[in-house]
Design a protein around this motif. Structure first.
Motif, PDB file in Angstrom:
ATOM      1  N   GLY A 284      -9.505   7.575   2.170  1.00 35.10           N
ATOM      2  CA  GLY A 284      -9.418   7.250   3.236  1.00 35.10           C
ATOM      3  C   GLY A 284      -8.416   8.081   4.006  1.00 35.10           C
ATOM      4  N   GLY A 285      -7.147   8.673   3.580  1.00 33.33           N
ATOM      5  CA  GLY A 285      -6.572   9.805   4.200  1.00 33.33           C
ATOM      6  C   GLY A 285      -5.435   8.740   4.450  1.00 33.33           C
TER       7      GLY A 285
ATOM      8  N   ASP B 128       5.234  18.911  15.787  1.00 33.67           N
ATOM      9  CA  ASP B 128       3.627  18.927  15.779  1.00 33.67           C
ATOM     10  C   ASP B 128       2.982  18.820  14.519  1.00 33.67           C
ATOM     11  OD1 ASP B 128       4.078  19.842  18.664  1.00 33.67           O
ATOM     12  OD2 ASP B 128       4.412  21.861  17.697  1.00 33.67           O
ATOM     13  N   ALA B 129       2.999  17.735  13.196  1.00 31.43           N
ATOM     14  CA  ALA B 129       2.920  17.920  12.338  1.00 31.43           C
ATOM     15  C   ALA B 129       1.392  17.269  12.671  1.00 31.43           C
ATOM     16  CB  ALA B 129       3.165  17.134  11.219  1.00 31.43           C
ATOM     17  N   GLU B 130       1.277  16.899  12.279  1.00 29.68           N
ATOM     18  CA  GLU B 130      -0.148  15.815  12.027  1.00 29.68           C
ATOM     19  C   GLU B 130      -0.142  14.755  11.217  1.00 29.68           C
ATOM     20  OE1 GLU B 130      -5.361  15.150  10.790  1.00 29.68           O
ATOM     21  OE2 GLU B 130      -4.027  16.740  10.013  1.00 29.68           O
ATOM     22  N   ARG B 131      -0.295  13.123  12.360  1.00 29.59           N
ATOM     23  CA  ARG B 131       0.061  12.129  12.210  1.00 29.59           C
ATOM     24  C   ARG B 131      -1.056  11.370  12.185  1.00 29.59           C
ATOM     25  NH1 ARG B 131       4.924  14.409  13.484  1.00 29.59           N
ATOM     26  NH2 ARG B 131       6.679  14.564  12.086  1.00 29.59           N
ATOM     27  N   PRO B 132      -1.277  10.282  11.497  1.00 26.81           N
ATOM     28  CA  PRO B 132      -2.664   9.151  12.105  1.00 26.81           C
ATOM     29  C   PRO B 132      -1.900   8.002  13.092  1.00 26.81           C
ATOM     30  CG  PRO B 132      -1.044   8.926  10.165  1.00 26.81           C
ATOM     31  CD  PRO B 132      -0.965   9.757  10.223  1.00 26.81           C
ATOM     32  N   HIS B 133      -0.670   7.520  12.970  1.00 29.28           N
ATOM     33  CA  HIS B 133      -0.468   7.260  13.594  1.00 29.28           C
ATOM     34  C   HIS B 133       1.150   7.841  14.455  1.00 29.28           C
ATOM     35  CE1 HIS B 133      -3.261   3.742  13.357  1.00 29.28           C
ATOM     36  NE2 HIS B 133      -3.610   3.706  11.962  1.00 29.28           N
ATOM     37  N   ARG B 134       1.433   7.110  15.646  1.00 31.21           N
ATOM     38  CA  ARG B 134       2.412   7.582  16.077  1.00 31.21           C
ATOM     39  C   ARG B 134       3.314   5.872  16.118  1.00 31.21           C
ATOM     40  NH1 ARG B 134       4.528  11.599  17.233  1.00 31.21           N
ATOM     41  NH2 ARG B 134       2.947  13.587  17.744  1.00 31.21           N
TER      42      ARG B 134
ATOM     43  N   THR C 219      -1.551   3.767   6.882  1.00 31.53           N
ATOM     44  CA  THR C 219      -1.555   2.788   7.710  1.00 31.53           C
ATOM     45  C   THR C 219      -1.455   1.863   8.111  1.00 31.53           C
ATOM     46  OG1 THR C 219      -2.110   4.737   9.008  1.00 31.53           O
ATOM     47  CG2 THR C 219       0.502   5.131   8.103  1.00 31.53           C
ATOM     48  N   ASN C 220      -2.682   1.535   8.009  1.00 28.21           N
ATOM     49  CA  ASN C 220      -3.523   0.521   8.918  1.00 28.21           C
ATOM     50  C   ASN C 220      -3.158  -0.529   7.584  1.00 28.21           C
ATOM     51  OD1 ASN C 220      -4.717   1.931  11.350  1.00 28.21           O
ATOM     52  ND2 ASN C 220      -6.486   2.498   9.800  1.00 28.21           N
ATOM     53  N   ALA C 221      -2.981   0.149   6.380  1.00 25.05           N
ATOM     54  CA  ALA C 221      -3.353  -1.270   5.316  1.00 25.05           C
ATOM     55  C   ALA C 221      -1.754  -1.823   5.024  1.00 25.05           C
ATOM     56  CB  ALA C 221      -3.753  -0.492   3.814  1.00 25.05           C
TER      57      ALA C 221
ATOM     58  N   PRO D 155       0.401  -1.386   0.062  1.00 31.39           N
ATOM     59  CA  PRO D 155       0.073   0.096   0.146  1.00 31.39           C
ATOM     60  C   PRO D 155       1.140   1.947   0.251  1.00 31.39           C
ATOM     61  CG  PRO D 155      -0.696  -1.879   1.436  1.00 31.39           C
ATOM     62  CD  PRO D 155       0.670  -1.619   1.275  1.00 31.39           C
ATOM     63  N   ALA D 156       2.048   1.299   0.823  1.00 32.88           N
ATOM     64  CA  ALA D 156       3.070   2.377   0.747  1.00 32.88           C
ATOM     65  C   ALA D 156       3.142   3.252  -0.300  1.00 32.88           C
ATOM     66  CB  ALA D 156       4.414   2.109   0.879  1.00 32.88           C
ATOM     67  N   TYR D 157       3.053   2.042  -1.677  1.00 32.12           N
ATOM     68  CA  TYR D 157       3.524   3.017  -2.897  1.00 32.12           C
ATOM     69  C   TYR D 157       2.600   2.920  -4.285  1.00 32.12           C
ATOM     70  CZ  TYR D 157       7.391  -0.038  -2.679  1.00 32.12           C
ATOM     71  OH  TYR D 157       8.898  -0.348  -1.866  1.00 32.12           O
ATOM     72  N   PHE D 158       1.161   2.289  -3.463  1.00 36.60           N
ATOM     73  CA  PHE D 158      -0.318   3.217  -4.021  1.00 36.60           C
ATOM     74  C   PHE D 158      -0.874   4.327  -2.942  1.00 36.60           C
ATOM     75  CE2 PHE D 158       1.360  -0.960  -5.116  1.00 36.60           C
ATOM     76  CZ  PHE D 158       1.319  -0.677  -6.494  1.00 36.60           C
ATOM     77  N   GLY D 159      -0.091   5.132  -1.955  1.00 38.39           N
ATOM     78  CA  GLY D 159      -0.298   6.002  -0.988  1.00 38.39           C
ATOM     79  C   GLY D 159      -1.800   6.888  -1.493  1.00 38.39           C
ATOM     80  N   GLY D 160      -1.120   7.789  -2.827  1.00 36.01           N
ATOM     81  CA  GLY D 160      -1.982   8.387  -3.740  1.00 36.01           C
ATOM     82  C   GLY D 160      -3.236   8.394  -3.966  1.00 36.01           C
ATOM     83  N   GLU D 161      -3.608   6.687  -4.663  1.00 39.44           N
ATOM     84  CA  GLU D 161      -5.210   5.892  -4.682  1.00 39.44           C
ATOM     85  C   GLU D 161      -5.554   5.448  -3.964  1.00 39.44           C
ATOM     86  OE1 GLU D 161      -3.768   3.737  -8.033  1.00 39.44           O
ATOM     87  OE2 GLU D 161      -1.652   5.254  -8.489  1.00 39.44           O
TER      88      GLU D 161
END
Length: 226
Positions: A10-11, A165-171, A16-18, A1-7
């Motif tokens: 769900g943001g 402080d940038a927004e990040r979905p996961h730590r 990251t969940n995938a 999924p990392a290589y197709f993140g733009g496609e």
């Protein structure tokens, strides 16, 4: 999924969940596969087999049973190579969007694929295939991916420091220690692969080194015309 993140819809959180689920699934499959080998046949009897699972099936179910595994392995390899062929154009597309590649590479076809980037990537792969063969291309692409992973981890460390402080979905768990551990592990893997395939490693180093002056030239040209 990392290589197709733009496609992926769900943001960042869906992406990251995938990635996390995919890694966990692969880990579980590897553990169960090795457990099946360990408890089905004596491991010493598999010494010298290029495909351990095929050898185990031949011993457990009779000669010829391992052919099924060989066919499956070929299909898996083709699927993996197809992923490489699909991910390469996406990287070229991203470079084109940032102004580091020809603008035609950022053009999207009716089916949502970067057509020109696909053909450009295939042409490069075909040239390398004719120059060094399939095994050379496979080792070269593996080395590039290992170096790419190490670069991405360095990027995580730099961005976490510059933009805390940038927004990040996961730590990341245990960051920065977990990130540094993975970085060291990937560097060790790169060294082992370089020793096992020195010709591919030398080619990877030379191609990477050749990209540096190209990058600097593009940066200079962009600054001059901005």
């Amino acid at each position: 999924p990392a290589y197709f993140g733009g496609e992926i819809r769900g943001g960042g959180k869906a992406l990251t969940n995938a990635c996390i689920r995919g890694v966990l699934m692969v880990m579980v499959l590897y553990v169960f596969l090795n457990a099946a080998l360990a408890f089905s046949v004596p491991l010493a009897s598999l010494a010298g087999h290029e495909l351990a699972l095929a050898g185990a099936l031949d011993m457990a179910w009779g000669a010829g049973s391992g052919q099924f595994v060989i066919v499956a392995a070929i299909l898996f390899l083709l699927a993996h190579q197809n992923l490489n062929y699909m991910s390469g154009p996406r990287i070229l597309y991203a470079l084109a969007e940032d102004g580091f590649s020809t603008r035609r590479a950022s053009s999207i076809g009716k089916q949502g694929n970067p057509i020109f980037a696909v053909f450009l990537t295939w042409a490069g792969a075909a040239g390398l295939l004719m120059a060094g063969g399939f095994e050379f291309l496979l080792n070269l692409s593996a080395l590039f991916f290992v170096v790419l992973y190490a670069a991405l981890m360095i990027g995580v460390l730099v961005l976490r420091h510059r933009e805390p402080d940038a927004e990040r979905p996961h730590r990341a768990w245990g960051h920065p220690y977990s990130t540094v551990f993975c970085l060291v592990a990937w560097i060790a893997i790169a060294i082992i692969m370089a020793v096992a395939a020195p010709q591919s490693a030398l080619s990877a180093v030379l191609m990477t080194a050749a990209s540096v002056p190209i990058y600097l030239a593009v940066q200079y040209w962009r600054g001059k015309n901005s």
